[in-house]
Design an enzyme around this catalytic site. Sequence first.
Site, PDB file in Angstrom:
ATOM      1  N   ASP A 246       0.820  -1.212   0.000  1.00  0.00           N
ATOM      2  CA  ASP A 246       0.000   0.000   0.000  1.00  0.00           C
ATOM      3  C   ASP A 246       0.850   1.257   0.000  1.00  0.00           C
ATOM      4  O   ASP A 246       0.653   2.159  -0.829  1.00  0.00           O
ATOM      5  CB  ASP A 246      -0.929   0.016   1.225  1.00  0.00           C
ATOM      6  N   ASP A 259       0.134  -0.402   5.927  1.00  0.00           N
ATOM      7  CA  ASP A 259      -0.991  -1.151   5.382  1.00  0.00           C
ATOM      8  C   ASP A 259      -2.277  -0.493   5.863  1.00  0.00           C
ATOM      9  O   ASP A 259      -2.535  -0.422   7.073  1.00  0.00           O
ATOM     10  CB  ASP A 259      -0.917  -2.613   5.831  1.00  0.00           C
ATOM     11  N   LYS A 261      -6.225  -0.405   6.331  1.00  0.00           N
ATOM     12  CA  LYS A 261      -7.336  -1.327   6.463  1.00  0.00           C
ATOM     13  C   LYS A 261      -8.604  -0.563   6.833  1.00  0.00           C
ATOM     14  O   LYS A 261      -8.554   0.452   7.535  1.00  0.00           O
ATOM     15  CB  LYS A 261      -7.053  -2.394   7.527  1.00  0.00           C
TER      16      LYS A 261
END
Length: 340
Positions: A246, A259, A261
């Site tokens: 990412d 990352d 989420k």
Amino acid sequence: LVRMQFLQILSRKPGSLEMLFQIPFCQKQFPYTCLSTSACVYSKKKKGNSYEQVDQEKYKNLVHSVTSYKTSAQTPETILEEDNLLYGPPSKYRPPVKAGTKTPKNWVPLINPSKRILPVSSDSNVPMKIGLQRTKMPSVTRILQETLSPQQIFYLERWKQKMIEELGKEGFEEYTKNLFLQGELFHSALESIFLSEETAAKEQGKDDVVAGYLSSVEHVLEDISEVKALESGVHHETLQYLGLVDCVAKYRGRLCVIDWKTSEKPKPFLQNTYDNPLQVAAYIGAINHDANYDFQVRCGLVVVAYKNGSPAHPHFMDPDLCSLYWNKWLLRLEEYMDKK
């Protein structure tokens, strides 16, 4: 008759006992059951002490010989010989290896010791974006999905069945499709922000769903700087797996694999993110062993954003924690390879 004889015996002894027993027995026609006196006439002869029959002189000599012997005839060597004779040679005990401390068979370091770090180039402020190579190598996501523990599979299936009961099969498929779409829009909006594409970011921010996620991570974005990679493909040259990262940037001054989420439920602790830390560790290892990247990463960050706009939870992973999850990732990778 027996009563009268008993009273006559007692009357022979002077004192208060005579007065004590004559009056009750004269007034009443039966003896008190609580009366318990002993007379020499009815006493039994005591048994002889068994110890008196022991040869005292012989016993005395035996005790003296034991207590006067100051040193023991046994030594560690003789005791070991006796144990070997009686029970056989001692077996080496090895404690069972716990799941958390299991060592991977094919261990590869998280940090690449042979990687040469290139000097900073003039266009280093532009984030890298390398396309994901479509090869036969498995992806990090696929490896994690196919090596879920029985407990993880159980809870995942139970959640799925519960959602199907509430939404129906078609409704559940539409729900999961919208989740993926929201995640893609959120990542796209973040990419626009990091690339300073303010117009695109504002257009995407008009969407209520994306606006909620962006509002959720607003305080986290303030701590991010020097973005080095966005939505960039990585592959581990030694372990042969790939993935799509990412973001790689500095979080509070420390370079991290980040990352992003999304979640509808709060996840205030790192363990609430399930396999996300393993995914981050896998990406860190891949970057450090990928020749396309002229830097190495030692830290990670899992950011959980919320649809309702509540403050996101950033979970920072220091080098020690990354190493811990790296070992767990290697075990999952080995499990996947063994199945194949």
